[in-house]
Design a protein around this motif. Structure first.
Motif, PDB file in Angstrom:
ATOM      1  N   UNK A  16       0.806  -1.221   0.000  1.00 53.61           N
ATOM      2  CA  UNK A  16       0.000   0.000   0.000  1.00 53.61           C
ATOM      3  C   UNK A  16       0.840   1.271   0.000  1.00 53.61           C
ATOM      4  N   UNK A  17       2.153   1.140  -0.078  1.00 53.19           N
ATOM      5  CA  UNK A  17       3.032   2.284   0.147  1.00 53.19           C
ATOM      6  C   UNK A  17       2.815   3.412  -0.860  1.00 53.19           C
ATOM      7  N   UNK A  18       2.758   3.084  -2.151  1.00 53.21           N
ATOM      8  CA  UNK A  18       2.672   4.120  -3.179  1.00 53.21           C
ATOM      9  C   UNK A  18       1.319   4.820  -3.217  1.00 53.21           C
ATOM     10  N   UNK A  19       0.308   4.230  -2.606  1.00 49.31           N
ATOM     11  CA  UNK A  19      -1.022   4.856  -2.610  1.00 49.31           C
ATOM     12  C   UNK A  19      -1.410   5.379  -1.226  1.00 49.31           C
ATOM     13  N   UNK A  20      -0.470   5.387  -0.316  1.00 50.59           N
ATOM     14  CA  UNK A  20      -0.752   5.768   1.064  1.00 50.59           C
ATOM     15  C   UNK A  20      -1.082   7.256   1.184  1.00 50.59           C
ATOM     16  N   UNK A  21      -2.161   7.571   1.884  1.00 47.17           N
ATOM     17  CA  UNK A  21      -2.553   8.947   2.169  1.00 47.17           C
ATOM     18  C   UNK A  21      -2.531   9.150   3.680  1.00 47.17           C
ATOM     19  N   UNK A  22      -1.765  10.116   4.148  1.00 52.00           N
ATOM     20  CA  UNK A  22      -1.589  10.327   5.588  1.00 52.00           C
ATOM     21  C   UNK A  22      -2.827  10.910   6.254  1.00 52.00           C
ATOM     22  N   UNK A  23      -3.472  11.826   5.550  1.00 51.64           N
ATOM     23  CA  UNK A  23      -4.637  12.489   6.151  1.00 51.64           C
ATOM     24  C   UNK A  23      -5.587  12.924   5.051  1.00 51.64           C
ATOM     25  N   UNK A  24      -6.862  12.854   5.362  1.00 49.73           N
ATOM     26  CA  UNK A  24      -7.890  13.266   4.412  1.00 49.73           C
ATOM     27  C   UNK A  24      -8.251  14.727   4.647  1.00 49.73           C
ATOM     28  N   UNK A  25      -8.837  15.347   3.627  1.00 50.04           N
ATOM     29  CA  UNK A  25      -9.330  16.706   3.790  1.00 50.04           C
ATOM     30  C   UNK A  25      -8.612  17.698   2.895  1.00 50.04           C
ATOM     31  N   UNK A  26      -9.099  18.921   2.931  1.00 51.87           N
ATOM     32  CA  UNK A  26      -8.490  19.993   2.159  1.00 51.87           C
ATOM     33  C   UNK A  26      -7.249  20.501   2.898  1.00 51.87           C
ATOM     34  N   UNK A  27      -6.370  21.223   2.214  1.00 50.52           N
ATOM     35  CA  UNK A  27      -5.218  21.819   2.920  1.00 50.52           C
ATOM     36  C   UNK A  27      -5.644  22.696   4.095  1.00 50.52           C
ATOM     37  N   UNK A  28      -6.745  23.432   3.938  1.00 46.08           N
ATOM     38  CA  UNK A  28      -7.227  24.277   5.025  1.00 46.08           C
ATOM     39  C   UNK A  28      -7.628  23.435   6.241  1.00 46.08           C
ATOM     40  N   UNK A  29      -8.291  22.319   5.987  1.00 45.04           N
ATOM     41  CA  UNK A  29      -8.704  21.438   7.084  1.00 45.04           C
ATOM     42  C   UNK A  29      -7.499  20.789   7.746  1.00 45.04           C
ATOM     43  N   UNK A  30      -6.511  20.429   6.948  1.00 47.14           N
ATOM     44  CA  UNK A  30      -5.296  19.831   7.503  1.00 47.14           C
ATOM     45  C   UNK A  30      -4.545  20.821   8.384  1.00 47.14           C
ATOM     46  N   UNK A  31      -4.433  22.063   7.939  1.00 40.10           N
ATOM     47  CA  UNK A  31      -3.746  23.087   8.731  1.00 40.10           C
ATOM     48  C   UNK A  31      -4.484  23.351  10.037  1.00 40.10           C
ATOM     49  N   UNK A  32      -5.803  23.345   9.981  1.00 35.24           N
ATOM     50  CA  UNK A  32      -6.589  23.542  11.199  1.00 35.24           C
ATOM     51  C   UNK A  32      -6.336  22.398  12.181  1.00 35.24           C
ATOM     52  N   UNK A  33      -6.283  21.206  11.663  1.00 33.02           N
ATOM     53  CA  UNK A  33      -6.000  20.031  12.513  1.00 33.02           C
ATOM     54  C   UNK A  33      -4.594  20.125  13.107  1.00 33.02           C
ATOM     55  N   UNK A  34      -3.633  20.481  12.294  1.00 30.38           N
ATOM     56  CA  UNK A  34      -2.250  20.596  12.755  1.00 30.38           C
ATOM     57  C   UNK A  34      -2.114  21.670  13.837  1.00 30.38           C
ATOM     58  N   UNK A  35      -2.807  22.796  13.660  1.00 31.55           N
ATOM     59  CA  UNK A  35      -2.696  23.897  14.617  1.00 31.55           C
ATOM     60  C   UNK A  35      -3.263  23.522  15.982  1.00 31.55           C
TER      61      UNK A  35
END
Length: 602
Positions: free
Chosen positions: A353-372
């Motif tokens: 599954x390595x080449x198709x692996x996705x770390x997190x779902x969502x838009x960049x804005x949603x990812x940044x909100x989660x990270x913050x």
């Protein structure tokens, strides 16, 4: 020169170009008459709150360094623009529109001015300086000593290179040039008009390099020539036209006639001055091709090893010798390979599954909100700020990295923008956003800016700190994901291996004299020695020496500081407090940060 600093990432499964766009400014010197410790008559800046806490000696020192800051920014309009949104608030009203002076005479003058600054610093009693003034003194003294150590090697520096060269960076900086006032528009157009004059000076410098046997290889020249040809191939479709038109259309306060006049002027300058400027580079490099005597690393130039030692010091901020850094890198590679083998042994199905692996779902804005939010466990809460996610225009997608953070002016810290390149919207964007946003570049920039560091420190680029921090927090984000996702652990290890490997080869090529064949044999010993991989890594480290090291060695230095703090403080150690200390000190050489940390721990 404010520039987009790019790190080329090599991966076994794919090649990715990633970058953190940060302000990296060169302090070329300061005129002797400006280095007085007498009280400044300029308007107080944003550091007024800090000034209230200073003793009189520290205050005079700050006034001296503030004057250096003002005079230096006048020497380059683009540095001024990217550093200050409203220069008039800092006593900068009258300045010449210029990219800076690239003549050989200017370099000689800069060293003389740095010698004068060094004398002034020697006259200061550091024991009388307090707080930020004391820290600034240490950093500035170290900076001047480091620069003067290679004053006889001026021609070893390269202004033109495929990734970090001025000809590659300048179009992007002009495309992102913010129009806050009508004067900004006038300055922008004035800069376009000066572009051919600037490149004329640079090509004269290249001719001097050629005479001294220090000119680039034909391969590098061909790469730059092709890049320049593509940029001016269709002037009427150049992205500096569409990006300028969009900014002018959004600008309020201009009539339709004024906007059309500005657009017409921009088009005229691009079709004439800008094309002429890049044609000067093309013709100049074509003329000088064949005069380069070295197709390999800095090692093969007469003073190449000494110059590389200087590059490593300035790019990494580490006080370790290159030999010591090589040993640290070898140990790191060995540990990572051992850990990768262990992960694969425990999870043999991961590669499926390595080449198709996705770390997190969502838009960049949603990812940044989660990270913050998730970062608050180990990092101090960021100051109140806002940021915008923008997507790279179609005309720029082929020229820019997967994502980058555009460092805001120090007096407009709310103007935080993270750009996403739609070409690279893959599963790895989450950790890339950690690198560029939270708790990476954006967070570090805003947090440190809130501590009101000395103005002059904004002229000193310490990419080992800034890129090392962003890499450190990127891998920390990987580690948090790895608790639930074994693929995240493998992805992180593979990225660490790639970065460490390229850094080790960088030192081998530029300090040990490895040839392309040596690199291929080393890679083959790791099962990676195909021609494409060899060419990519070898020519990247030849053309951009020590660039990988700012990321990797900077990362190692942060790990080292963390280990020292944990070992000394034991149960009293707090990750959040440690990160607060690091961010409060701000960009600096790591030996100075370590010295500050000793006092902090006590």
């Amino acid at each position: 020169m404010t520039q987009s600093v790019k790190r080329k990432r090599w991966r076994k499964s794919r090649t990715v170009l990633c970058a953190g766009m940060t302000a990296v400014l060169l302090l070329t010197g300061c005129k002797g008459k400006e280095m007085s410790l007498s009280p400044s008559e300029q308007t107080e800046t944003s550091q007024s709150s800090q000034a209230k806490q200073e003793n009189s000696y520290s205050k005079k020192f700050r006034e001296m360094t503030d004057e250096i800051f003002r005079e230096e920014l006048k020497e380059s309009t683009i540095n001024l623009h990217y550093t200050l949104a409203y220069p008039e608030n800092y006593g900068i009203d009258d300045y010449e529109i210029t990219f800076g002076d690239y003549s050989m005479e200017s370099y000689e003058q800069a060293y003389e001015e740095q010698k004068e600054l060094q004398k002034k610093l020697e006259e200061i009693n550091p024991a009388k300086l307090e707080g930020e003034a004391s820290l600034t003194y240490k950093i500035l003294k170290d900076y001047v000593e480091t620069e003067l150590s290679v004053q006889d090697l001026t021609l070893y520096g390269e202004i033109l290179s495929p990734t970090l060269g001025l000809q590659a960076q300048l179009p992007v900086l002009m495309a992102e040039y913010t129009f806050r006032t009508e004067r900004d528009i006038e300055d922008y157009l004035g800069l376009l008009e000066k572009m051919d004059e600037t490149y004329m000076q640079i090509m004269e410098r290249e001719r001097r390099k050629s005479e001294k046997g220090l000119f680039m290889s034909d391969r590098t020249a061909d790469d730059i020539i092709l890049q320049c040809q593509e940029f001016i191939e269709k002037p009427e479709e150049n992205y500096l036209i569409s990006t300028f038109d969009e900014r002018v259309d959004r600008f309020e306060g201009l009539s339709a006639e004024q906007k059309e006049a500005y657009k017409a002027k921009n088009l005229e300058l691009i079709e004439n001055d800008v094309v002429k400027a890049y044609q000067l580079v093309i013709e100049g490099l074509e003329e000088l091709k064949g005069t380069g005597v070295n197709d390999a690393g800095l090692f093969y130039f007469p003073e190449g090893m000494r110059y590389y030692e200087y590059l490593v010091r300035t790019e990494t901020g580490s006080a370790d010798t290159v030999r010591r850094l090589q040993r640290r890198t070898v140990y790191f590679i060995s540990d990572v390979l051992t850990e990768m083998a262990s992960v694969m042994e425990e999870n043999p199905e991961l590669l499926d599954d390595y080449d198709t692996y996705t770390m997190a779902e969502g838009t960049p804005e949603e990812m940044l909100e989660r990270l913050s939010k998730e970062m608050l466990e180990d990092y101090p809460e960021p100051p109140d700020t806002v940021y915008t996610v923008k997507y790279v225009d179609d005309s720029l997608k082929e020229h820019l990295s997967p994502a980058f953070y555009l460092t805001p002016p120090i007096d407009d810290a709310l103007e935080n923008v993270i750009y996403i390149n739609p070409l690279y919207m893959d599963g790895g964007i989450y950790t890339t956003l950690a690198h560029e946003g939270f708790p990476g570049h954006l967070y570090q920039t805003v947090y440190t800016n809130e501590t009101e560091p000395s103005l002059v420190r904004n002229l000193l680029g310490y990419s080992g700190y800034t890129e090392g921090w962003a890499t450190y927090v990127e891998y920390d984000t990987y580690e948090k994901l790895a608790k639930d996702q074994p693929l995240a652990k493998l992805s992180m290890l593979e990225d660490q291996f790639s970065l460490a490997l390229c850094s080790y080869i960088d030192m081998g090529v530029n300090y040990e004299g490895w040839t392309r064949q040596d690199v291929q044999e080393y890679l083959e010993s790791l099962g990676l020695g195909d021609d494409e991989t060899t060419d990519f890594i070898f020519y990247t480290v030849v053309q951009e020496p020590a660039n990988y090291l700012s990321y990797f060695i900077g990362y190692l230095e942060f790990l080292k500081l963390q280990d020292q703090a944990q070992g000394t403080l034991g149960e009293q150690f707090s990750m959040k407090d440690f990160h607060d200390f690091i961010l409060t000190v701000g960009p600096a050489p790591f030996d100075i940060i370590e010295e500050e940390m000793e006092a902090w721990m006590q």
